[in-house]
Design a protein around this motif. Structure first.
Motif, PDB file in Angstrom:
ATOM      1  N   LYS A  39       0.836  -1.205   0.000  1.00 18.43           N
ATOM      2  CA  LYS A  39       0.000   0.000   0.000  1.00 18.43           C
ATOM      3  C   LYS A  39       0.870   1.254   0.000  1.00 18.43           C
ATOM      4  O   LYS A  39       0.591   2.218  -0.727  1.00 18.43           O
ATOM      5  N   LEU A  40       1.915   1.256   0.816  1.00 17.36           N
ATOM      6  CA  LEU A  40       2.807   2.410   0.905  1.00 17.36           C
ATOM      7  C   LEU A  40       3.564   2.624  -0.402  1.00 17.36           C
ATOM      8  O   LEU A  40       3.731   3.756  -0.857  1.00 17.36           O
ATOM      9  N   LYS A  41       3.989   1.535  -1.011  1.00 19.82           N
ATOM     10  CA  LYS A  41       4.699   1.636  -2.290  1.00 19.82           C
ATOM     11  C   LYS A  41       3.791   2.240  -3.355  1.00 19.82           C
ATOM     12  O   LYS A  41       4.200   3.148  -4.091  1.00 19.82           O
ATOM     13  N   THR A  42       2.570   1.771  -3.428  1.00 17.83           N
ATOM     14  CA  THR A  42       1.606   2.318  -4.395  1.00 17.83           C
ATOM     15  C   THR A  42       1.340   3.799  -4.141  1.00 17.83           C
ATOM     16  O   THR A  42       1.170   4.581  -5.080  1.00 17.83           O
ATOM     17  N   ALA A  43       1.336   4.197  -2.868  1.00 16.31           N
ATOM     18  CA  ALA A  43       1.075   5.593  -2.502  1.00 16.31           C
ATOM     19  C   ALA A  43       2.267   6.507  -2.766  1.00 16.31           C
ATOM     20  O   ALA A  43       2.127   7.720  -2.724  1.00 16.31           O
ATOM     21  N   LEU A  45       5.777   5.771  -1.471  1.00 11.28           N
ATOM     22  CA  LEU A  45       6.943   5.617  -0.603  1.00 11.28           C
ATOM     23  C   LEU A  45       8.035   4.953  -1.431  1.00 11.28           C
ATOM     24  O   LEU A  45       7.851   3.859  -1.961  1.00 11.28           O
ATOM     25  N   ARG A  46       9.173   5.622  -1.582  1.00  7.47           N
ATOM     26  CA  ARG A  46      10.288   5.107  -2.388  1.00  7.47           C
ATOM     27  C   ARG A  46      11.145   4.124  -1.611  1.00  7.47           C
ATOM     28  O   ARG A  46      11.603   3.120  -2.136  1.00  7.47           O
ATOM     29  N   LYS A  47      11.421   4.489  -0.353  1.00  7.10           N
ATOM     30  CA  LYS A  47      12.378   3.706   0.432  1.00  7.10           C
ATOM     31  C   LYS A  47      12.080   3.898   1.915  1.00  7.10           C
ATOM     32  O   LYS A  47      11.671   4.977   2.330  1.00  7.10           O
ATOM     33  N   SER A  73       2.672  12.218  -2.245  1.00  9.21           N
ATOM     34  CA  SER A  73       2.926  10.844  -1.800  1.00  9.21           C
ATOM     35  C   SER A  73       2.999  10.780  -0.278  1.00  9.21           C
ATOM     36  O   SER A  73       2.482   9.845   0.335  1.00  9.21           O
ATOM     37  N   PHE A  74       3.650  11.776   0.312  1.00  8.24           N
ATOM     38  CA  PHE A  74       3.735  11.842   1.772  1.00  8.24           C
ATOM     39  C   PHE A  74       2.335  11.866   2.377  1.00  8.24           C
ATOM     40  O   PHE A  74       2.032  11.120   3.310  1.00  8.24           O
TER      41      PHE A  74
END
Length: 109
Positions: A39-43, A45-47, A73-74
């Motif tokens: 979910k975070l990656k899709t939103a 979050l790069r790393k 994204s944040f």
């Protein structure tokens, strides 16, 4: 500095009463990670990097470095993190401090 647009960084320091509480907190994250990372990656979050703080006056502390694509994204990721913030019955007390900034220089050595 590269020609890519600057990334937004969040450094979060989590301080615990003792090592046992810190390890329990991390074990709870391990149980939830498979659900939240995609979910975070899709939103955007790069790393995400977790660190054990060893020079913090003997306190049990960990640091998290989050790198986002941009401010949008944040914001999207904060909504996802709020799901994680729901205090569970067995959760331990933690003092959380967040510091945000924009990358202005990065050297890959």
């Amino acid at each position: 500095m590269s020609s890519a647009k600057p990334a937004l960084i969040n450094y979060t320091l989590e301080t615990f009463t003792n090592e046992r509480d810190m390890h329990f907190h991390l074990s709870q994250w391990e149980k939830r990670k498979a659900e939240f990372i995609p979910k975070l990656k899709t939103a955007g979050l790069r790393k995400m990097t977790g660190t054990k703080i060893w020079n913090n006056k003997g306190e049990a502390a960990i640091g998290w470095i989050f790198e986002y694509e941009d401010a949008d994204s944040f914001k999207k990721c904060q909504e996802i993190f709020s799901e994680l913030s729901v205090v569970e019955e067995n959760e331990v007390p933690v003092i959380r401090q967040a510091f945000r900034g924009v990358v202005f220089e990065e050297e890959v050595l």
